[in-house]
Design a protein around this motif. Structure first.
Motif, PDB file in Angstrom:
ATOM      1  N   THR A  30      41.949  45.668  45.646  1.00 49.31           N
ATOM      2  CA  THR A  30      42.189  44.416  44.940  1.00 49.31           C
ATOM      3  C   THR A  30      41.756  44.591  43.483  1.00 49.31           C
ATOM      4  O   THR A  30      40.602  44.903  43.208  1.00 49.31           O
ATOM      5  CB  THR A  30      41.380  43.278  45.586  1.00 49.31           C
ATOM      6  N   VAL A  31      42.679  44.377  42.548  1.00 48.36           N
ATOM      7  CA  VAL A  31      42.445  44.828  41.164  1.00 48.36           C
ATOM      8  C   VAL A  31      41.774  43.789  40.270  1.00 48.36           C
ATOM      9  O   VAL A  31      41.554  44.037  39.085  1.00 48.36           O
ATOM     10  CB  VAL A  31      43.776  45.242  40.495  1.00 48.36           C
ATOM     11  N   TYR A  32      41.432  42.628  40.809  1.00 49.57           N
ATOM     12  CA  TYR A  32      40.991  41.517  39.972  1.00 49.57           C
ATOM     13  C   TYR A  32      39.769  41.848  39.116  1.00 49.57           C
ATOM     14  O   TYR A  32      39.558  41.228  38.075  1.00 49.57           O
ATOM     15  CB  TYR A  32      40.671  40.293  40.818  1.00 49.57           C
ATOM     16  N   TRP A  33      38.969  42.800  39.561  1.00 48.76           N
ATOM     17  CA  TRP A  33      37.729  43.101  38.848  1.00 48.76           C
ATOM     18  C   TRP A  33      37.747  44.478  38.189  1.00 48.76           C
ATOM     19  O   TRP A  33      36.710  45.036  37.892  1.00 48.76           O
ATOM     20  CB  TRP A  33      36.533  42.946  39.797  1.00 48.76           C
ATOM     21  N   PHE A  34      38.956  45.028  37.966  1.00 51.35           N
ATOM     22  CA  PHE A  34      39.048  46.251  37.168  1.00 51.35           C
ATOM     23  C   PHE A  34      38.468  45.970  35.774  1.00 51.35           C
ATOM     24  O   PHE A  34      38.838  44.971  35.154  1.00 51.35           O
ATOM     25  CB  PHE A  34      40.502  46.686  37.011  1.00 51.35           C
ATOM     26  N   PRO A  35      37.612  46.845  35.265  1.00 50.30           N
ATOM     27  CA  PRO A  35      37.105  46.634  33.901  1.00 50.30           C
ATOM     28  C   PRO A  35      38.208  46.751  32.857  1.00 50.30           C
ATOM     29  O   PRO A  35      38.174  46.090  31.816  1.00 50.30           O
ATOM     30  CB  PRO A  35      36.059  47.729  33.732  1.00 50.30           C
TER      31      PRO A  35
ATOM     32  N   THR B 202      28.182  46.003  42.338  1.00 48.09           N
ATOM     33  CA  THR B 202      28.864  47.185  42.859  1.00 48.09           C
ATOM     34  C   THR B 202      30.141  47.365  42.042  1.00 48.09           C
ATOM     35  O   THR B 202      30.500  46.534  41.216  1.00 48.09           O
ATOM     36  CB  THR B 202      29.163  47.076  44.362  1.00 48.09           C
ATOM     37  N   ASN B 203      30.824  48.473  42.266  1.00 47.74           N
ATOM     38  CA  ASN B 203      32.076  48.744  41.563  1.00 47.74           C
ATOM     39  C   ASN B 203      32.996  49.522  42.496  1.00 47.74           C
ATOM     40  O   ASN B 203      32.605  49.910  43.602  1.00 47.74           O
ATOM     41  CB  ASN B 203      31.816  49.502  40.252  1.00 47.74           C
ATOM     42  N   TYR B 204      34.207  49.749  42.054  1.00 45.29           N
ATOM     43  CA  TYR B 204      35.201  50.375  42.924  1.00 45.29           C
ATOM     44  C   TYR B 204      34.849  51.813  43.291  1.00 45.29           C
ATOM     45  O   TYR B 204      35.083  52.253  44.421  1.00 45.29           O
ATOM     46  CB  TYR B 204      36.581  50.322  42.268  1.00 45.29           C
ATOM     47  N   ILE B 205      34.265  52.548  42.374  1.00 44.45           N
ATOM     48  CA  ILE B 205      33.896  53.934  42.673  1.00 44.45           C
ATOM     49  C   ILE B 205      32.769  53.972  43.701  1.00 44.45           C
ATOM     50  O   ILE B 205      32.773  54.810  44.618  1.00 44.45           O
ATOM     51  CB  ILE B 205      33.527  54.688  41.380  1.00 44.45           C
ATOM     52  N   GLU B 206      31.839  53.047  43.596  1.00 44.63           N
ATOM     53  CA  GLU B 206      30.771  52.968  44.593  1.00 44.63           C
ATOM     54  C   GLU B 206      31.345  52.592  45.958  1.00 44.63           C
ATOM     55  O   GLU B 206      30.910  53.123  46.988  1.00 44.63           O
ATOM     56  CB  GLU B 206      29.721  51.949  44.154  1.00 44.63           C
ATOM     57  N   LEU B 207      32.329  51.695  45.995  1.00 45.58           N
ATOM     58  CA  LEU B 207      32.963  51.350  47.270  1.00 45.58           C
ATOM     59  C   LEU B 207      33.625  52.573  47.893  1.00 45.58           C
ATOM     60  O   LEU B 207      33.555  52.780  49.112  1.00 45.58           O
ATOM     61  CB  LEU B 207      34.013  50.255  47.066  1.00 45.58           C
ATOM     62  N   ILE B 208      34.281  53.374  47.078  1.00 45.21           N
ATOM     63  CA  ILE B 208      34.917  54.590  47.583  1.00 45.21           C
ATOM     64  C   ILE B 208      33.882  55.509  48.222  1.00 45.21           C
ATOM     65  O   ILE B 208      34.096  56.059  49.307  1.00 45.21           O
ATOM     66  CB  ILE B 208      35.672  55.299  46.442  1.00 45.21           C
ATOM     67  N   ARG B 209      32.741  55.669  47.564  1.00 46.53           N
ATOM     68  CA  ARG B 209      31.687  56.525  48.131  1.00 46.53           C
ATOM     69  C   ARG B 209      31.171  55.971  49.459  1.00 46.53           C
ATOM     70  O   ARG B 209      30.923  56.719  50.408  1.00 46.53           O
ATOM     71  CB  ARG B 209      30.533  56.643  47.130  1.00 46.53           C
TER      72      ARG B 209
ATOM     73  N   LYS C 120      32.205  39.008  45.627  1.00 41.56           N
ATOM     74  CA  LYS C 120      31.011  38.498  44.932  1.00 41.56           C
ATOM     75  C   LYS C 120      30.287  39.621  44.213  1.00 41.56           C
ATOM     76  O   LYS C 120      29.864  39.476  43.063  1.00 41.56           O
ATOM     77  CB  LYS C 120      30.068  37.828  45.933  1.00 41.56           C
ATOM     78  N   GLU C 121      30.143  40.753  44.880  1.00 44.52           N
ATOM     79  CA  GLU C 121      29.422  41.882  44.300  1.00 44.52           C
ATOM     80  C   GLU C 121      30.202  42.510  43.146  1.00 44.52           C
ATOM     81  O   GLU C 121      29.624  42.901  42.128  1.00 44.52           O
ATOM     82  CB  GLU C 121      29.130  42.918  45.382  1.00 44.52           C
ATOM     83  N   LEU C 122      31.522  42.593  43.294  1.00 50.84           N
ATOM     84  CA  LEU C 122      32.353  43.139  42.213  1.00 50.84           C
ATOM     85  C   LEU C 122      32.322  42.225  40.995  1.00 50.84           C
ATOM     86  O   LEU C 122      32.222  42.687  39.856  1.00 50.84           O
ATOM     87  CB  LEU C 122      33.786  43.328  42.701  1.00 50.84           C
ATOM     88  N   ALA C 123      32.395  40.927  41.229  1.00 52.14           N
ATOM     89  CA  ALA C 123      32.373  39.974  40.116  1.00 52.14           C
ATOM     90  C   ALA C 123      31.021  39.982  39.405  1.00 52.14           C
ATOM     91  O   ALA C 123      30.952  39.844  38.174  1.00 52.14           O
ATOM     92  CB  ALA C 123      32.691  38.569  40.623  1.00 52.14           C
ATOM     93  N   ALA C 124      29.950  40.160  40.166  1.00 53.19           N
ATOM     94  CA  ALA C 124      28.607  40.146  39.579  1.00 53.19           C
ATOM     95  C   ALA C 124      28.222  41.481  38.960  1.00 53.19           C
ATOM     96  O   ALA C 124      27.230  41.574  38.229  1.00 53.19           O
ATOM     97  CB  ALA C 124      27.583  39.763  40.648  1.00 53.19           C
ATOM     98  N   GLY C 125      28.990  42.528  39.253  1.00 53.60           N
ATOM     99  CA  GLY C 125      28.675  43.853  38.728  1.00 53.60           C
ATOM    100  C   GLY C 125      27.614  44.591  39.517  1.00 53.60           C
ATOM    101  O   GLY C 125      27.139  45.643  39.088  1.00 53.60           O
TER     102      GLY C 125
END
Length: 288
Positions: free
Chosen positions: A69-74, A49-56, A42-47
């Motif tokens: 999960t790559v579905y929300w790669f820009p 959060t993002n993958y780099i923030e998840l990594i941190r 939900k957060e990735l789809a809404a923008g």
């Protein structure tokens, strides 16, 4: 009998090592805790959060890896993928797996080729972000097809994909997740018939609809990546709270070594996932 000085020093030097080895009572498991990015869908789809923030966040929480999960790669540009790989490296987090929309069960050569081409694209993406594993799906069984036919079609796609992925040191894992791979049996059969060292099962403890512990256990000899969920199906299909310690012990005893990723499917990830990750990390470290 007399002992010379050289023999005495050798004996004394060996004592601490022998004592240390004899006292090591840690379980012989080699597991690592991870997060499946789908947990924050939900957060990735809404923008928000993002993958780099998840990594941190994972780095701050002491979690080892990300199933990305790559579905929300820009996009899949070299620039973006390089930034993702760098963020993982700088934060000490491994992008160990990517989840892609590849559906193996295709009834015609043309459809099989289309899925193969789609998979090739994602193998190249995995290679660029440093992931050594990709999870794919069985897909729906076409109307009128038998299970045996559907398995044979899936094997064709997986065989070709595994050959291409293996040239890059990447393993493909079929996830037990609906359609043809709703249950452990056909999921295992696809992998057995594919007969490739580059193909296995992305075993998910929470996707099985009945007798979850038994079915999950049957997939472990073929497991190349693992998901844990907060619930699991009882013998009669009733959902119950998953016993993570029991599952992790099963995983370790099976000989599996590698990542165990939390996949959270409720709708309150921001509130719940940090605590669940802490619990998973603590359990994994206690058993490894």
């Amino acid at each position: 009998m007399p002992i010379n000085r050289r023999q005495l020093f050798r004996t004394a030097a060996a004592l601490p090592v022998a004592t240390c080895l004899g006292a090591d009572s840690r379980p012989p498991f080699h597991l690592r805790a991870g997060l499946v990015a789908y947990s924050y869908r939900k957060e990735l789809a809404a923008g928000s959060t993002n993958y780099i923030e998840l990594i941190r966040r994972l780095s701050d929480a002491g979690i080892d890896g990300l199933d990305c999960t790559v579905y929300w790669f820009p996009d899949t540009s070299n620039e973006y993928l390089a930034s993702l790989r760098k963020a993982a490296f700088k934060n000490g987090v491994q992008i160990y797996n990517i989840g892609v929309r590849v559906y193996l069960c295709q009834p015609t050569p043309e459809l099989q080729l289309a899925q193969h081409e789609n998979l090739r694209k994602w193998v190249d993406v995995a290679d660029r972000v440093g992931a050594s594993h990709i999870r794919v799906f069985g897909g729906p069984v076409p109307k009128g097809a038998t299970e045996s036919q559907a398995i044979a079609w899936a094997v064709e796609v997986l065989k070709r994909g595994a050959e291409y992925a293996g040239e890059r040191g990447i393993t493909l894992g079929v996830e037990d997740d609906g359609g043809l791979t709703t249950a452990a049996g056909p999921t295992i059969e696809i992998v057995k018939q594919t007969a490739s060292p580059w193909a296995g099962i992305n075993a998910d403890s929470g996707n099985l609809r009945v007798d979850g512990y038994s079915q999950f256990s049957s997939m472990l000899p073929y497991a190349t990546s693992i998901h844990l969920k907060t619930s699991i199906a009882g013998e009669d299909g009733t959902k119950e709270k998953a016993d993570w310690k029991r599952l992790l012990t099963m995983i370790g005893k099976s000989g599996y070594k590698g990542y165990v990723g939390l996949e959270y499917e409720e709708n309150d990830a921001v509130a719940q996932v940090p605590t669940l990750l802490k619990d998973l990390g603590t359990l994994v470290r206690s058993l490894s």
